[in-house]
Design an enzyme around this catalytic site. Sequence first.
Site, PDB file in Angstrom:
ATOM      1  N   ASN A  14       0.843  -1.200   0.000  1.00 55.80           N
ATOM      2  CA  ASN A  14       0.000   0.000   0.000  1.00 55.80           C
ATOM      3  C   ASN A  14       0.878   1.250   0.000  1.00 55.80           C
ATOM      4  OD1 ASN A  14       0.667  -0.917   2.641  1.00 55.80           O
ATOM      5  ND2 ASN A  14      -0.844   0.408   3.568  1.00 55.80           N
ATOM      6  N   GLU A  51       0.529   5.296   0.768  1.00 55.00           N
ATOM      7  CA  GLU A  51      -0.354   6.313   1.352  1.00 55.00           C
ATOM      8  C   GLU A  51       0.010   7.727   0.910  1.00 55.00           C
ATOM      9  OE1 GLU A  51      -0.457   5.491   5.589  1.00 55.00           O
ATOM     10  OE2 GLU A  51      -1.696   3.719   5.232  1.00 55.00           O
ATOM     11  N   ASN A  52      -0.822   8.674   1.323  1.00 47.15           N
ATOM     12  CA  ASN A  52      -0.637  10.073   0.952  1.00 47.15           C
ATOM     13  C   ASN A  52      -1.095  10.941   2.113  1.00 47.15           C
ATOM     14  OD1 ASN A  52      -1.480  12.770  -0.419  1.00 47.15           O
ATOM     15  ND2 ASN A  52      -0.396  11.665  -2.023  1.00 47.15           N
ATOM     16  N   CYS A  97      -4.557   1.164  -1.829  1.00 45.84           N
ATOM     17  CA  CYS A  97      -4.345  -0.152  -1.222  1.00 45.84           C
ATOM     18  C   CYS A  97      -3.428  -1.007  -2.096  1.00 45.84           C
ATOM     19  CB  CYS A  97      -5.667  -0.897  -1.089  1.00 45.84           C
ATOM     20  SG  CYS A  97      -6.829  -0.132   0.040  1.00 45.84           S
ATOM     21  N   GLU A 152      -3.810  -4.092  -2.935  1.00 46.83           N
ATOM     22  CA  GLU A 152      -4.551  -4.922  -3.907  1.00 46.83           C
ATOM     23  C   GLU A 152      -4.840  -4.159  -5.194  1.00 46.83           C
ATOM     24  OE1 GLU A 152      -5.210  -4.402  -0.716  1.00 46.83           O
ATOM     25  OE2 GLU A 152      -6.558  -5.911   0.133  1.00 46.83           O
ATOM     26  N   CYS A 194     -10.804  -3.979   1.372  1.00 47.17           N
ATOM     27  CA  CYS A 194     -11.838  -2.948   1.506  1.00 47.17           C
ATOM     28  C   CYS A 194     -12.828  -3.046   0.339  1.00 47.17           C
ATOM     29  CB  CYS A 194     -11.197  -1.563   1.544  1.00 47.17           C
ATOM     30  SG  CYS A 194     -10.660  -0.951  -0.059  1.00 47.17           S
ATOM     31  N   CYS A 231     -11.428  -2.361  -3.160  1.00 44.72           N
ATOM     32  CA  CYS A 231     -10.592  -3.465  -3.654  1.00 44.72           C
ATOM     33  C   CYS A 231     -11.445  -4.663  -4.040  1.00 44.72           C
ATOM     34  CB  CYS A 231      -9.535  -3.841  -2.619  1.00 44.72           C
ATOM     35  SG  CYS A 231      -8.266  -2.562  -2.488  1.00 44.72           S
TER      36      CYS A 231
HETATM   37  N1  THU Z   1      -5.094  -1.310   3.092  1.00 46.05           N
HETATM   38  C1  THU Z   1      -4.683  -2.091   2.051  1.00 46.05           C
HETATM   39  O1  THU Z   1      -3.709  -1.774   1.359  1.00 46.05           O
HETATM   40  N2  THU Z   1      -5.364  -3.218   1.802  1.00 46.05           N
HETATM   41  C2  THU Z   1      -6.349  -3.723   2.606  1.00 46.05           C
HETATM   42  O2  THU Z   1      -6.880  -4.791   2.321  1.00 46.05           O
HETATM   43  C3  THU Z   1      -6.789  -2.983   3.788  1.00 46.05           C
HETATM   44  C4  THU Z   1      -6.238  -1.605   3.921  1.00 46.05           C
HETATM   45  C5  THU Z   1      -4.315  -0.116   3.413  1.00 46.05           C
HETATM   46  C6  THU Z   1      -4.969   1.200   3.153  1.00 46.05           C
HETATM   47  C7  THU Z   1      -4.215   2.082   4.112  1.00 46.05           C
HETATM   48  O3  THU Z   1      -2.972   2.456   3.524  1.00 46.05           O
HETATM   49  C8  THU Z   1      -3.903   1.191   5.293  1.00 46.05           C
HETATM   50  O4  THU Z   1      -3.999  -0.136   4.789  1.00 46.05           O
HETATM   51  C9  THU Z   1      -4.829   1.383   6.475  1.00 46.05           C
HETATM   52  O5  THU Z   1      -6.144   1.316   6.101  1.00 46.05           O
END
Ligand code: THU
Length: 160
Positions: A62, A64-65, A73, A75, A112, A115
């Site tokens: 993942n 982020e920003n 995410c 996925e 989520c 995804c």
């Molecule tokens: N996140 C994912 O990359 N995949 C998931 O299945 C659940 C959540 C990330 C999004 C964010 O960067 C961090 O996890 C917390 O939500």
Amino acid sequence: MSKKIKIEAEFEELAWDELTIEEQQLMMRARKVSASAYAPYSNFHVGAAVRLDSGEILQSSNQENVSFPVGVCAERLVLGYAGANFPDLAVKEIAIVARRKGDEIWAGVSPCGLCRQTINEMEMRFNRQISILIQNPDGSVLRFSGIQTLLPFKFDDLNA
Ligand code: THU
């Protein structure tokens, strides 16, 4: 008269040695790439790996920003990469793992809604179910045979 409609969800919980060698490999790739997560805001490090029909494995973490919704995410990043770079190859399976920064043990994770819809799109693109493997904190792995179980009553037809 109103009708009650029930949706059932069926999936498997497997011990590590009940996975196929290929599944273990995919899980290991997801675990490895989780270390590259850019997650300074959540400290939640996710790794996702997909196996293409060719056998090739792709992976992402993942990213982020500071403007939170801009983060993506693991996925969706790996599925987008697969679609862009291997447009003719179906995705056979996806492995998803997560770990909180500094922890030894794996965290509970579940894709989520965005995804799930993205996995659904990849299934529709190739008309093929994608096996979904999710790491459990106790070391076991959940296996879903396709997105239907995780996203019942999904939006998948503009003309229905
Ligand atoms: N996140 C994912 O990359 N995949 C998931 O299945 C659940 C959540 C990330 C999004 C964010 O960067 C961090 O996890 C917390 O939500």
